[in-house]
Design a protein around this motif. Structure first.
Motif, PDB file in Angstrom:
ATOM      1  N   THR A 198      39.361 -30.504  -5.058  1.00 21.42           N
ATOM      2  CA  THR A 198      39.507 -31.388  -5.577  1.00 21.42           C
ATOM      3  C   THR A 198      38.987 -32.106  -6.604  1.00 21.42           C
ATOM      4  OG1 THR A 198      41.486 -31.592  -3.807  1.00 21.42           O
ATOM      5  CG2 THR A 198      41.464 -33.322  -4.950  1.00 21.42           C
ATOM      6  N   ASP A 255      47.205 -30.370  -7.716  1.00 23.09           N
ATOM      7  CA  ASP A 255      47.242 -30.686  -8.270  1.00 23.09           C
ATOM      8  C   ASP A 255      48.379 -32.245  -7.688  1.00 23.09           C
ATOM      9  OD1 ASP A 255      50.259 -31.798  -9.320  1.00 23.09           O
ATOM     10  OD2 ASP A 255      49.309 -30.101 -10.991  1.00 23.09           O
ATOM     11  N   HIS A 264      43.288 -31.864  -9.039  1.00 22.22           N
ATOM     12  CA  HIS A 264      43.725 -31.342  -9.344  1.00 22.22           C
ATOM     13  C   HIS A 264      42.897 -29.722  -8.110  1.00 22.22           C
ATOM     14  CE1 HIS A 264      41.748 -28.779 -12.741  1.00 22.22           C
ATOM     15  NE2 HIS A 264      40.962 -29.440 -12.795  1.00 22.22           N
ATOM     16  N   TYR A 314      52.133 -30.970 -16.155  1.00 27.37           N
ATOM     17  CA  TYR A 314      51.684 -29.698 -15.617  1.00 27.37           C
ATOM     18  C   TYR A 314      52.906 -28.678 -16.531  1.00 27.37           C
ATOM     19  CZ  TYR A 314      50.275 -25.188 -13.445  1.00 27.37           C
ATOM     20  OH  TYR A 314      50.201 -23.964 -13.446  1.00 27.37           O
TER      21      TYR A 314
END
Length: 241
Positions: free
Chosen positions: A57, A78, A103, A132
Motif C-alpha cells: 500500500t 485501493d 493502493h 478507478y
C-alpha cells in the motif's frame, strides 16, 4: 518534425530481485536530466514482477495512472473500495489519483511472472475526486488500425477509458510490410511511440523491440513495419515542467 530517440538499452534499470524495472523517464533512484518527461507524459515503466510479489500500500496524488498488463495477471486494491480486482492482458486500468489515493498492486499468479507498462500523465486539473476504472479491448480490433484506449473526459469518445488530460493512448498491430499514418490531435501535441515488439521505421529511424520515439511539431507521420509489430502511442500536450 522534431524527434527524440530512446533506445531500449538506454533506459534506467533496477533489479530488485522480485522486480525487474525499466524506466523510460527519471524515476525512483534513477535520474537522467535529459529524460524527465515528454510533455505531460511523466512516467513509462516497463516492469516484470515475480509470482506472488508486488507493491504494498502506497499513496499517489494529482496524477493520471494507466496500467497495461502484457502477460500474467495484476491484482489491484485501493481505499476507494476496490478489493483485489484482477486486470489481465487485453484490459487497461486507469486511476485518477486527484486529492489522494492509497493502493496496492501484486502479481496475482503463484507461478507466472507479470509483465506490464505503468504510465503516469500529469493532469490538467488538480485535486479532482479520485476514481478507478478498467476496460477490456479486443486484440483483433487493432489489426492494421488504430485502437483507442484512453482519452480525455472532454473528448467525445464513449468507447475509451477517461482521464483528466487532453491525451490519447492507443495501440496498433501491424504485419510486416504494412504501413500506417498517424494523425495528431493538434500542433500542440506530441506522440511517444513505444515499440512493444517487432520492428518499424518512422522518419528514417528504425525501432526495434522496446525502442521508443518521441515525435512533435508535425501534423502526422508514417510508420512502416519491417516485421510483425505491436505499437503503443501516448499522445500528450507538449507542456513544460
Amino acid at each position: 518534425m522534431k524527434t527524440i530517440i530512446h533506445r531500449a538499452e538506454e533506459r534506467g534499470y533496477a533489479n530488485h530481485g522480485w522486480l525487474q524495472a525499466n524506466h523510460s523517464f527519471s524515476f525512483a533512484g534513477w535520474y537522467n536530466p535529459e529524460k524527465v518527461h515528454f510533455g505531460a507524459l511523466r512516467v513509462l515503466n516497463d516492469d516484470v514482477i515475480a509470482p506472488k510479489m508486488g507493491f504494498g500500500t502506497h499513496p499517489h496524488d494529482n496524477m493520471e495512472i494507466i496500467t497495461i498488463p502484457l502477460k500474467g495477471v495484476l491484482k489491484h486494491r485501493d481505499n476507494m473500495g476496490d478489493e483485489w480486482i484482477p486486470v489481465v492482458p487485453g484490459e487497461v486500468q486507469v486511476m485518477s489519483a486527484g486529492t489522494g489515493v492509497q493502493h496496492s498492486e501484486i502479481n496475482g499468479s503463484v507461478d507466472e511472472h507479470l509483465s506490464l507498462f505503468q504510465i503516469w500523465i500529469i493532469p490538467e486539473e488538480r485535486s479532482v475526486k479520485p476514481r478507478y476504472d478498467q476496460k477490456m479491448f479486443n486484440a483483433e480490433d487493432r489489426n492494421g488500425k488504430l485502437q483507442t484506449l484512453v482519452t480525455s473526459f472532454k473528448d467525445n469518445d464513449d468507447n475509451s477509458l477517461k482521464i483528466h488530460q487532453d491525451a490519447r493512448l492507443s495501440r496498433i498491430d501491424l504485419k510486416g510490410g504494412e504501413s500506417f499514418t498517424y494523425d495528431l490531435k493538434s500542433k500542440d501535441h506530441g506522440v511517444y511511440v513505444m515499440n512493444i515488439s517487432g520492428g518499424v521505421s518512422i522518419a528514417d529511424t528504425q525501432l526495434n523491440s522496446r525502442d521508443a520515439l518521441g515525435i512533435s511539431e508535425t501534423a502526422n507521420f508514417d510508420i512502416n513495419a519491417t516485421e510483425d509489430s505491436e505499437l503503443l502511442f501516448i499522445e500528450v500536450p507538449m507542456i513544460n515542467l
